[in-house]
Enzyme design. Structure first.
Site, PDB file in Angstrom:
ATOM      1  CB  CYS A 100       7.245  -6.803   1.421  1.00  0.00           C
ATOM      2  SG  CYS A 100       7.669  -5.188   2.089  1.00  0.00           S
TER       3      CYS A 100
HETATM    4  N1  LIG Z   1       6.588  -3.727  -0.080  1.00  0.00           N
HETATM    5  C1  LIG Z   1       5.723  -3.922   0.886  1.00  0.00           C
HETATM    6  O1  LIG Z   1       4.931  -4.880   0.858  1.00  0.00           O
HETATM    7  C2  LIG Z   1       5.726  -2.878   1.975  1.00  0.00           C
HETATM    8  C3  LIG Z   1       4.882  -3.168   3.199  1.00  0.00           C
HETATM    9  C4  LIG Z   1       4.514  -1.907   3.958  1.00  0.00           C
HETATM   10  N2  LIG Z   1       3.605  -1.089   3.187  1.00  0.00           N
HETATM   11  C5  LIG Z   1       5.756  -1.126   4.323  1.00  0.00           C
HETATM   12  O2  LIG Z   1       6.082  -0.146   3.712  1.00  0.00           O
HETATM   13  O3  LIG Z   1       6.414  -1.493   5.265  1.00  0.00           O
END
Ligand SMILES: NC(=O)CC[C@H](N)C(=O)O
Length: 297
Positions: free
Chosen positions: A2
């Site tokens: 992300c």
């Molecule tokens: N890869 C991430 O940082 C994911 C952020 C959050 N947990 C989501 O699934 O949207």
């Protein structure tokens, strides 16, 4: 993965360039989040004209149908604009009233943001394609927040895309995963809070929105979040006046902040910041664990 990006402009001369700069930052982190993307843009004169509130929604309904239904519901003439896959509904009434009216006339629509000053755009797909569809590079404004998503905690559906903008003019983007989000979701539900998704970040956003509604300032709200949430997180949180960054105690999710007299910027990686004007003279640092960094206009 992300990717998170944010740009808080101190120099009003840069406002016309906000969208172009934010678009470059977002697409630079495209491969950190190929599933989905979203942005919150504060102060664009076309998306959020002064003197109106704006509700951002994902809906299949056409503008004429929405417009007529909202006039019938509120007596107030809204203007409805499609921006990529997101619909912006603007009207000269207070944000909570407009939000309630949109919910009443289109209960199946996903409300993804509301306030006096913020347009929230989100979707699923490649960040560069989404940014192009929104015409993000042409946007203006005071500050912007963006997210590229690689899903960990919920499905790749529109309601899993960030930013989560659940309080007035607020938004949150997150890199990481909260370990105890189900527990805190149950606690918030017991207080009457409703959720749109199974996503962990939505729980964090609703927790912060509750703290702010209870009268806490953003710094204290984020300290409360650090005390209550387990797991990994770099968070960027904004509202009308503030722009704030916090990381968990282990700080394994990357984050870089850069500051000049003209702007404050944050990115998951330095390459998101490299195109900013004056970056060569910026003060660049990694935020410390569990320390809240906040800036106001
Ligand atoms: N890869 C991430 O940082 C994911 C952020 C959050 N947990 C989501 O699934 O949207």
């Amino acid at each position: 993965m992300c990717g998170i990006v944010g740009l808080h402009l101190r120099d009003p001369d840069l406002h016309p360039q906000l969208g172009a700069l934010l678009s470059g930052m977002l697409t630079a982190l495209g491969e950190r989040g190929p599933d989905a993307a979203g942005v919150a843009v504060y102060g664009d004169p076309v998306w959020t004209p002064p003197g109106t509130s704006c509700v951002s929604v994902l809906t299949q309904r056409g503008p004429d149908e929405l417009q007529a239904a909202i006039v019938a519901e509120t007596g107030c003439e809204p203007s409805v604009l499609h921006v990529g896959g997101t619909t912006l509904i603007r009207a000269a009434i207070d944000p909570a009233t407009l939000r309630a009216a949109v919910h009443a006339v289109a209960p199946e629509a996903l409300l993804i943001g509301f306030g006096e000053d913020v347009a929230v755009l989100k979707g699923i797909g490649r960040p560069a394609d989404l940014a192009a569809g929104w015409g993000l590079a042409g946007a203006q404004g005071r500050q912007g927040v963006g997210h590229t998503r690689m899903a960990t905690e919920s499905a790749v559906v529109p309601e899993g895309s960030h930013p989560y903008a659940v309080g007035p003019d607020q938004c949150m983007v997150h890199n990481g995963s909260f370990a105890n989000h189900a527990t805190i979701r149950r606690e918030l539900r017991a207080r009457g809070v409703e959720f749109d998704s199974e996503n962990d970040t939505e729980v964090g956003a609703r927790f912060v929105a509750q703290c702010l509604a209870d009268g806490l300032d953003v710094e204290t709200a984020l300290k409360e979040l650090c005390a209550r949430f387990d797991g990994f997180y770099t968070l960027l949180v904004a509202d009308r006046d503030s722009f704030a960054v916090v990381r968990d105690a282990i700080a394994c999710k990357p984050a870089v902040i850069a500051e000049t007299d003209a702007w404050v910027a944050m990115g998951s990686e330095y390459r998101a910041l490299v195109g900013l004007p004056g970056i060569e003279g910026a003060r660049i640092y990694e935020p410390d664990p569990e320390r809240v960094y906040a800036w106001t206009h």
